[in-house]
Scaffold this motif. Sequence first.
Motif, PDB file in Angstrom:
ATOM      1  N   GLY A 134       0.591  72.490 -34.454  1.00  0.00           N
ATOM      2  CA  GLY A 134       0.250  71.227 -35.121  1.00  0.00           C
ATOM      3  C   GLY A 134       1.490  70.549 -35.685  1.00  0.00           C
ATOM      4  N   GLY A 135       2.372  71.318 -36.284  1.00  0.00           N
ATOM      5  CA  GLY A 135       3.622  70.763 -36.812  1.00  0.00           C
ATOM      6  C   GLY A 135       4.491  70.185 -35.706  1.00  0.00           C
ATOM      7  N   ALA A 136       4.576  70.900 -34.588  1.00  0.00           N
ATOM      8  CA  ALA A 136       5.372  70.413 -33.463  1.00  0.00           C
ATOM      9  C   ALA A 136       4.795  69.113 -32.911  1.00  0.00           C
ATOM     10  CB  ALA A 136       5.443  71.475 -32.369  1.00  0.00           C
ATOM     11  N   LEU A 137       3.478  69.044 -32.792  1.00  0.00           N
ATOM     12  CA  LEU A 137       2.843  67.821 -32.284  1.00  0.00           C
ATOM     13  C   LEU A 137       3.076  66.641 -33.233  1.00  0.00           C
ATOM     14  CD1 LEU A 137      -0.524  69.229 -30.880  1.00  0.00           C
ATOM     15  CD2 LEU A 137       1.448  68.386 -29.578  1.00  0.00           C
ATOM     16  N   MET A 138       2.935  66.869 -34.532  1.00  0.00           N
ATOM     17  CA  MET A 138       3.174  65.799 -35.500  1.00  0.00           C
ATOM     18  C   MET A 138       4.638  65.333 -35.443  1.00  0.00           C
ATOM     19  SD  MET A 138       0.533  64.773 -37.181  1.00  0.00           S
ATOM     20  CE  MET A 138      -0.417  64.911 -35.687  1.00  0.00           C
ATOM     21  N   PHE A 139       5.552  66.282 -35.261  1.00  0.00           N
ATOM     22  CA  PHE A 139       6.967  65.917 -35.158  1.00  0.00           C
ATOM     23  C   PHE A 139       7.208  65.061 -33.915  1.00  0.00           C
ATOM     24  CE2 PHE A 139      11.374  66.462 -33.923  1.00  0.00           C
ATOM     25  CZ  PHE A 139      12.030  66.214 -35.120  1.00  0.00           C
TER      26      PHE A 139
END
Length: 154
Positions: A134-139
């Motif tokens: 999720g963090g990677a996608l938001m980034f």
Amino acid sequence: MHQLSDPELLELYKQHRAGQDKYAYFLMAIVASAIAFTVNKTTGLKVTCTDIPLGLSVFFWGGSFYFGCKYIDWCQTATFSNFNLLQLKKGVHPQQPQHTQEVEAAITAVTSALESNSSNAGKYSGLQFKFAIGGALMFLIWHSINVYLFTIAI
């Protein structure tokens, strides 16, 4: 669990546990690095509405790190429960019950605790991975927004 006295099974179990731990620590290192990278790249920048996905990525990565810590904690708890179970089954537990019915009750209770601890570990392992992604996608969303804004500004 008494089958772990087989050296091959015991070795496989040890390798499996070591691999799980390495994976959890690997994910924790990745998300900690991602947070540090984000902080480094945004120091001194003015925050705008387009930075919301970046803030969410740090939130998700922080959650992933937290869930990784919880996973490791529950694995340690499960290992200790397993240790107690093996001691009870071998009759060497420091508080070993004397009567057969008490031993069976203790084994049932510790087995239930072990299953619960293992279930919690699995839950936190899954959350650790999901929050890292999720963090990677938001980034990536944040980065795409900034690339788009930079492109239309030219």
